[in-house]
Design an enzyme around this catalytic site. Sequence first.
Site, PDB file in Angstrom:
ATOM      1  N   THR A  95     -13.110 -16.964  12.424  1.00 63.70           N
ATOM      2  CA  THR A  95     -14.543 -16.808  12.709  1.00 63.70           C
ATOM      3  C   THR A  95     -15.234 -18.123  13.028  1.00 63.70           C
ATOM      4  OG1 THR A  95     -14.634 -14.891  11.272  1.00 63.70           O
ATOM      5  CG2 THR A  95     -16.725 -15.975  11.703  1.00 63.70           C
ATOM      6  N   ASP A 141      -7.240 -14.397  15.627  1.00 62.87           N
ATOM      7  CA  ASP A 141      -7.847 -13.849  14.404  1.00 62.87           C
ATOM      8  C   ASP A 141      -6.727 -13.947  13.364  1.00 62.87           C
ATOM      9  OD1 ASP A 141     -10.069 -11.351  13.601  1.00 62.87           O
ATOM     10  OD2 ASP A 141      -8.283 -11.656  12.376  1.00 62.87           O
ATOM     11  N   ASP A 187      -9.199 -14.180   6.526  1.00 62.67           N
ATOM     12  CA  ASP A 187      -8.478 -12.973   6.101  1.00 62.67           C
ATOM     13  C   ASP A 187      -7.097 -13.265   5.512  1.00 62.67           C
ATOM     14  OD1 ASP A 187     -10.647 -11.515   6.880  1.00 62.67           O
ATOM     15  OD2 ASP A 187      -9.754 -10.714   8.719  1.00 62.67           O
ATOM     16  N   THR A 247      -7.415 -16.817  -3.598  1.00 61.98           N
ATOM     17  CA  THR A 247      -7.485 -15.433  -3.128  1.00 61.98           C
ATOM     18  C   THR A 247      -8.810 -15.228  -2.418  1.00 61.98           C
ATOM     19  OG1 THR A 247      -6.276 -14.668  -5.068  1.00 61.98           O
ATOM     20  CG2 THR A 247      -7.534 -13.015  -3.940  1.00 61.98           C
ATOM     21  N   ARG A 282       3.042  -4.894  -7.716  1.00 60.34           N
ATOM     22  CA  ARG A 282       1.721  -5.084  -8.346  1.00 60.34           C
ATOM     23  C   ARG A 282       1.594  -4.068  -9.474  1.00 60.34           C
ATOM     24  NH1 ARG A 282      -2.782  -4.284  -5.208  1.00 60.34           N
ATOM     25  NH2 ARG A 282      -3.879  -5.814  -6.461  1.00 60.34           N
ATOM     26  N   GLN A 323      -2.079  -6.396 -11.041  1.00 62.93           N
ATOM     27  CA  GLN A 323      -3.166  -5.965 -10.153  1.00 62.93           C
ATOM     28  C   GLN A 323      -4.501  -6.590 -10.571  1.00 62.93           C
ATOM     29  OE1 GLN A 323      -3.282  -1.621  -9.825  1.00 62.93           O
ATOM     30  NE2 GLN A 323      -1.058  -1.564  -9.739  1.00 62.93           N
TER      31      GLN A 323
HETATM   32  N1  ASP Z   1     -11.126 -11.888  10.912  1.00 60.20           N
HETATM   33  C1  ASP Z   1     -11.383 -13.281  10.718  1.00 60.20           C
HETATM   34  C2  ASP Z   1     -10.066 -13.999  10.565  1.00 60.20           C
HETATM   35  O1  ASP Z   1      -9.489 -13.972   9.513  1.00 60.20           O
HETATM   36  C3  ASP Z   1     -12.253 -13.488   9.519  1.00 60.20           C
HETATM   37  C4  ASP Z   1     -12.623 -14.919   9.273  1.00 60.20           C
HETATM   38  O2  ASP Z   1     -12.282 -15.835   9.961  1.00 60.20           O
HETATM   39  O3  ASP Z   1     -13.346 -15.137   8.301  1.00 60.20           O
HETATM   40  O4  ASP Z   1      -9.609 -14.603  11.498  1.00 60.20           O
END
Ligand code: ASP
Length: 346
Positions: free
Chosen positions: A15, A59, A92, A168, A248, A280
């Site tokens: 992002t 992404d 992600d 995480t 998990r 978990q």
């Molecule tokens: N979907 C994006 C990614 O992981 C989310 C982000 O960058 O925050 O590339």
Amino acid sequence: MTPTGRVLLIYTGGTIGMGLNAKSGALEPLDFNHLVQRMPEFDAIPAGIDVHQFAEPIDSSDMNPRLWGRIVEIIVGNYDSYDGFVILHGTDTMAFTASALSFMLENLTKPVILTGSQLPINQLRTDGKENLITSIELAAARHADGTPRVPEVCIYFSGKLLRGNRSTKINSEGFNAFDSFNFPPLAEAGVNINYRYDLILRPDFARPMTPHFVMDTNVVVFTLFPGIQEAMVRHLLSAPGLRGIVMRTYGSGNAPQQPWLMDALSEATGRGIVIVNVTQCAAGPVEMARYGGGYLLQNAGVISGHDGTVECAIAKLMHLLGHSRDTALIRARMNSPLCGEITLTA
Ligand code: ASP
């Protein structure tokens, strides 16, 4: 303190460097060089910064072990020319990449800081600028003797520097996207950056960093849930080529005390499949001897993932399976910290 070293920015996508696609309205990766050229703050940073951008920024949901290898190649190729590395990455899968890199870069003697943002850097309310600028500062920061302050793979996000293989993603919306429930931050950035030197790893600076590239992806993560069926579990365990599982479990490493489950797991571990028990729960360790179900798992040959994350356990398993076919050795190494990823309790 102002950063004065040389830092290589590796832009993989995410992002932070995305913009809106005019047709679909969805966010997609842009040319990062172009973006930073229009960012006056970037010119004001006294560190020497170069940008290496993935030919096709992604992404991070498209991240994979081959691209982890690409990141390692870029770091290796530039290791002697820079004081530290900042990896711009989507949030992600950032915790998976940070975990994998911590094992792939053995005896790391320079900072590798992963960061990104929840809003693109060219948006007014972006969190990307602070994340990027502070990450550069952290990557360039050195002690008086010239050694780096944080020679580790870390995630910096929203004021916290976290050990990468303890991190995480916890929030898909808030700026505080990451946490590290079982290990304190290595540094916190407020008015000053306060480092926890008592926690930060010190590598052997006399030894070179050793890169590792091979990851075995014949692994799977599976989650226990009430109502889990024998047929499904047996189907999973008989997958051709399967070598490792992150399971998990409930609470402190607990599982249903069903004979069929224990038999199926015990057959699998008997065939050399390495099964790692990770809870978990977001926080707290696995203690397999605490309840009957966990105790039975132990007897079935399942090993404890201690207080490690799922992201880290799967990355460590891929790394170890990629480097050995000796199950006893892999089990022993899963059971001991390689780079601060788990804490062993007595
Ligand atoms: N979907 C994006 C990614 O992981 C989310 C982000 O960058 O925050 O590339």
